[in-house]
Design a protein around this motif. Structure first.
Motif, PDB file in Angstrom:
ATOM      1  N   ASP A  60       0.860  -1.181   0.000  1.00  0.00           N
ATOM      2  CA  ASP A  60       0.000   0.000   0.000  1.00  0.00           C
ATOM      3  C   ASP A  60       0.895   1.229   0.000  1.00  0.00           C
ATOM      4  O   ASP A  60       1.605   1.490   0.974  1.00  0.00           O
ATOM      5  CB  ASP A  60      -0.894  -0.021   1.248  1.00  0.00           C
ATOM      6  N   GLY A  63      -1.535   6.305  -2.115  1.00  0.00           N
ATOM      7  CA  GLY A  63      -2.101   7.186  -3.127  1.00  0.00           C
ATOM      8  C   GLY A  63      -3.535   7.522  -2.768  1.00  0.00           C
ATOM      9  O   GLY A  63      -3.912   7.566  -1.607  1.00  0.00           O
ATOM     10  N   THR A  64      -4.377   7.746  -3.775  1.00  0.00           N
ATOM     11  CA  THR A  64      -5.798   7.979  -3.522  1.00  0.00           C
ATOM     12  C   THR A  64      -6.441   6.690  -3.013  1.00  0.00           C
ATOM     13  O   THR A  64      -5.912   5.587  -3.234  1.00  0.00           O
ATOM     14  CB  THR A  64      -6.508   8.426  -4.799  1.00  0.00           C
ATOM     15  N   GLY A  66      -9.095   5.116  -4.040  1.00  0.00           N
ATOM     16  CA  GLY A  66      -9.437   4.212  -5.135  1.00  0.00           C
ATOM     17  C   GLY A  66      -8.214   3.462  -5.652  1.00  0.00           C
ATOM     18  O   GLY A  66      -8.277   2.261  -5.908  1.00  0.00           O
ATOM     19  N   HIS A  67      -7.104   4.189  -5.803  1.00  0.00           N
ATOM     20  CA  HIS A  67      -5.876   3.551  -6.278  1.00  0.00           C
ATOM     21  C   HIS A  67      -5.374   2.525  -5.271  1.00  0.00           C
ATOM     22  O   HIS A  67      -4.944   1.434  -5.653  1.00  0.00           O
ATOM     23  CB  HIS A  67      -4.803   4.603  -6.520  1.00  0.00           C
ATOM     24  N   ARG A  68      -5.445   2.847  -3.992  1.00  0.00           N
ATOM     25  CA  ARG A  68      -4.943   1.933  -2.960  1.00  0.00           C
ATOM     26  C   ARG A  68      -5.768   0.646  -2.919  1.00  0.00           C
ATOM     27  O   ARG A  68      -5.225  -0.461  -2.826  1.00  0.00           O
ATOM     28  CB  ARG A  68      -4.967   2.630  -1.598  1.00  0.00           C
ATOM     29  N   TRP A  70      -7.573  -0.595  -5.361  1.00  0.00           N
ATOM     30  CA  TRP A  70      -7.330  -1.322  -6.602  1.00  0.00           C
ATOM     31  C   TRP A  70      -5.992  -2.056  -6.534  1.00  0.00           C
ATOM     32  O   TRP A  70      -5.880  -3.207  -6.947  1.00  0.00           O
ATOM     33  CB  TRP A  70      -7.374  -0.386  -7.790  1.00  0.00           C
ATOM     34  N   THR A  71      -4.961  -1.405  -5.981  1.00  0.00           N
ATOM     35  CA  THR A  71      -3.654  -2.055  -5.857  1.00  0.00           C
ATOM     36  C   THR A  71      -3.734  -3.261  -4.933  1.00  0.00           C
ATOM     37  O   THR A  71      -3.169  -4.324  -5.228  1.00  0.00           O
ATOM     38  CB  THR A  71      -2.610  -1.052  -5.311  1.00  0.00           C
ATOM     39  N   GLU A 117       4.617  -0.715  -7.087  1.00  0.00           N
ATOM     40  CA  GLU A 117       3.528  -1.560  -6.613  1.00  0.00           C
ATOM     41  C   GLU A 117       3.379  -2.840  -7.429  1.00  0.00           C
ATOM     42  O   GLU A 117       3.180  -3.924  -6.873  1.00  0.00           O
ATOM     43  CB  GLU A 117       2.228  -0.756  -6.621  1.00  0.00           C
ATOM     44  N   ARG A 176       1.940   4.947 -11.522  1.00  0.00           N
ATOM     45  CA  ARG A 176       0.826   4.211 -12.113  1.00  0.00           C
ATOM     46  C   ARG A 176       1.237   2.769 -12.411  1.00  0.00           C
ATOM     47  O   ARG A 176       2.356   2.505 -12.850  1.00  0.00           O
ATOM     48  CB  ARG A 176       0.388   4.885 -13.409  1.00  0.00           C
ATOM     49  N   LEU A 177       0.320   1.850 -12.156  1.00  0.00           N
ATOM     50  CA  LEU A 177       0.600   0.444 -12.434  1.00  0.00           C
ATOM     51  C   LEU A 177       0.891   0.245 -13.917  1.00  0.00           C
ATOM     52  O   LEU A 177       1.766  -0.542 -14.292  1.00  0.00           O
ATOM     53  CB  LEU A 177      -0.591  -0.420 -11.997  1.00  0.00           C
ATOM     54  N   ARG A 178       0.153   0.977 -14.751  1.00  0.00           N
ATOM     55  CA  ARG A 178       0.338   0.854 -16.202  1.00  0.00           C
ATOM     56  C   ARG A 178       1.736   1.315 -16.615  1.00  0.00           C
ATOM     57  O   ARG A 178       2.355   0.741 -17.505  1.00  0.00           O
ATOM     58  CB  ARG A 178      -0.730   1.673 -16.927  1.00  0.00           C
TER      59      ARG A 178
END
Length: 344
Positions: A60, A63-64, A66-68, A70-71, A117, A176-178
Motif C-alpha cells: 500500500d 495514493g488515492t 481508489g488507487h490503494r 485497486w492495488t 507496486e 501508475r501500475l500501467r
C-alpha cells in the motif's frame, strides 16, 4: 571506505514517519483469520489467510483511496493466482520450473527492487508460487486455503477503506501500475542481462536446495529472490542484513515458542508483532527482516505452539543462511567481472 562505515550502513535505521493506518490494518488482518480458524477448528489452513492479511498492506503506497484499494485487489489476485499455480504444479517440475523462471525474469525486467507496486505484487505472487509448490500436497485443501486467503484480503480491503475514509488523508504521489508494466516491456540490454542472471541464480538455487535436501528449501530460494539487486554493494548489504535480522527474529521467536503461550495469547502477540511490521520495514531492512521472521515463525508454528517446538525457527535460520550464500553466488553470476576487477 572503512569497515566502520559499512557497519553503520548495514545497521542504519531511517527516521521515517510511522504509517499508523497500515500498522493497524496489518495487525487486524493478520490476527482475524486465525481467530476464525481457531473457532472453526481450521487453524492449519487459516494461516494462509493470516499471511495474506499481513503481506497485502505492505504493498500500500498511500495514493488515492481508489488507487490503494485497486492495488490491494490486484495484489491479492496475483498472489491467489500464484498460490493456486504453485499448488497445481506441485511435483510437476516440467511446468513449475519454466513458469517460475519466466516470472522471475519478468521481475528482473522491472528494475531490481525499486519498490513499485506492480513489482512488489509480482514478488509476493512468486513467493506464493514457491510456497504452494513446496508446502506439500495441498490440492485437497485448495478450497479452504483460498477461502481464508480471501478472508485476509477482505479484512485489509474493509479496514483500510474505513481508516482512510475516516482520516481524510492527503494522497501521496504514486507510480501508475500501467507505467510500471510499460517499463517492464523494455528492450534495454542491461535489464535483460540482469533478468537473465536473476533467473539463472534462482535456477541454481532450486538445484542446490534439491541436491542438499534443504528442509523448507523454498525459504532459501525466496531469500535469493529478495536479496539480489543490480548493484553489488546493495546485494551484499542486504545479504548481511537479512541474515542478521533473521537471527534476531529466530531468537525472539524461540523465546515466545518455548514459553508455550495459550492460543489466545499467541494470536495477541502475533497481532502486536505484525502491527510493527510496516513500521520496521520502512525503517531498516535488517529490522524489517527480524519482525518478518518472528511473525512468520509464529504463524507457521501456531498449530503446534502448545508443544514448544523449536524445530521450525532453526530451519528458518538455516535456510536463510543458505539463501544468503546462494544470493552471493548469484551476484557473481550477474556480475562476473567482479572476480577479475583489479584494485587501483
Amino acid at each position: 571506505m572503512s569497515l566502520r562505515h559499512h557497519i553503520d550502513e548495514v545497521l542504519r535505521i531511517q527516521p521515517m514517519p510511522s504509517p499508523w493506518p497500515r500498522m493497524f490494518v496489518c495487525a487486524f488482518a493478520t490476527a482475524f483469520p486465525l481467530v476464525i480458524g481457531s473457532i472453526l477448528g481450521q487453524l492449519p489452513v487459516a494461516i494462509f489467510g493470516s499471511l495474506m492479511g499481513f503481506l497485502l498492506p505492505l504493498n500500500d503506497h498511500l495514493g488515492t483511496l481508489g488507487h490503494r484499494l485497486w492495488t490491494i485487489t490486484l495484489t491479492f489476485l496475483m498472489m491467489a493466482a500464484g498460490l493456486s499455480l504453485g499448488i497445481l504444479t506441485h511435483k510437476h517440475n516440467a511446468l513449475f520450473i519454466p513458469t517460475l523462471l519466466g516470472l522471475v525474469y519478468w521481475l528482473g525486467l522491472m528494475g531490481g527492487g525499486k519498490g513499485a507496486e506492480l513489482e512488489r505484487a509480482l514478488l509476493f505472487s512468486i513467493f506464493q508460487v514457491l510456497a504452494g509448490a513446496y508446502a506439500g500436497d495441498l490440492q485437497k485443501y485448495f478450497v479452504p486455503i483460498v477461502s481464508y486467503a480471501f478472508l485476509g484480503y477482505l479484512c485489509v480491503f474493509v479496514s483500510l477503506g474505513i481508516l482512510v475514509f475516516l482520516r481524510r488523508h492527503q494522497p501521496n504521489p504514486f507510480a501508475r501500475l500501467r507505467t510500471t508494466l510499460k517499463e517492464s516491456m523494455t528492450t534495454e540490454k542491461s535489464r535483460h542481462l540482469y533478468a537473465t542472471g536473476y533467473a539463472m541464480a534462482i535456477l541454481l538455487s532450486l538445484i542446490a536446495v534439491d541436491v542438499l535436501k534443504v528442509d523448507h528449501g523454498y525459504w532459501a530460494v525466496g531469500t535469493v529472490l529478495i536479496i539480489m539487486r543490480p548493484e553489488i554493494k546493495q546485494s551484499v548489504y542486504r545479504s548481511i542484513q537479512r541474515f542478521l535480522g533473521t537471527l534476531v527474529g529466530v531468537i525472539v521467536a524461540d523465546v515466545i515458542i518455548y514459553a508455550e503461550p495459550p492460543l489466545w495469547l499467541a494470536i495477541l502477540i502475533l497481532a502486536l508483532v505484525s502491527f510493527w511490521g510496516p513500521w520496521s520495514i520502512i525503517r531498516s531492512y535488517w529490522l524489517g527482516s527480524a519482525v518478518m521472521a518472528v511473525m512468520l515463525l509464529l504463524i507457521l508454528d501456531m498449530p503446534n505452539l502448545e508443544r514448544g517446538d523449536l524445530h521450525t525457527p532453526m530451519i528458518r535460520l538455516t535456510a536463510t543462511g543458505i539463501g544468503c550464500i546462494l544470493a552471493l553466488v548469484g551476484i557473481l553470476v550477474v556480475n562476473p567481472q567482479v572476480l577479475f576487477r583489479r584494485r587501483s
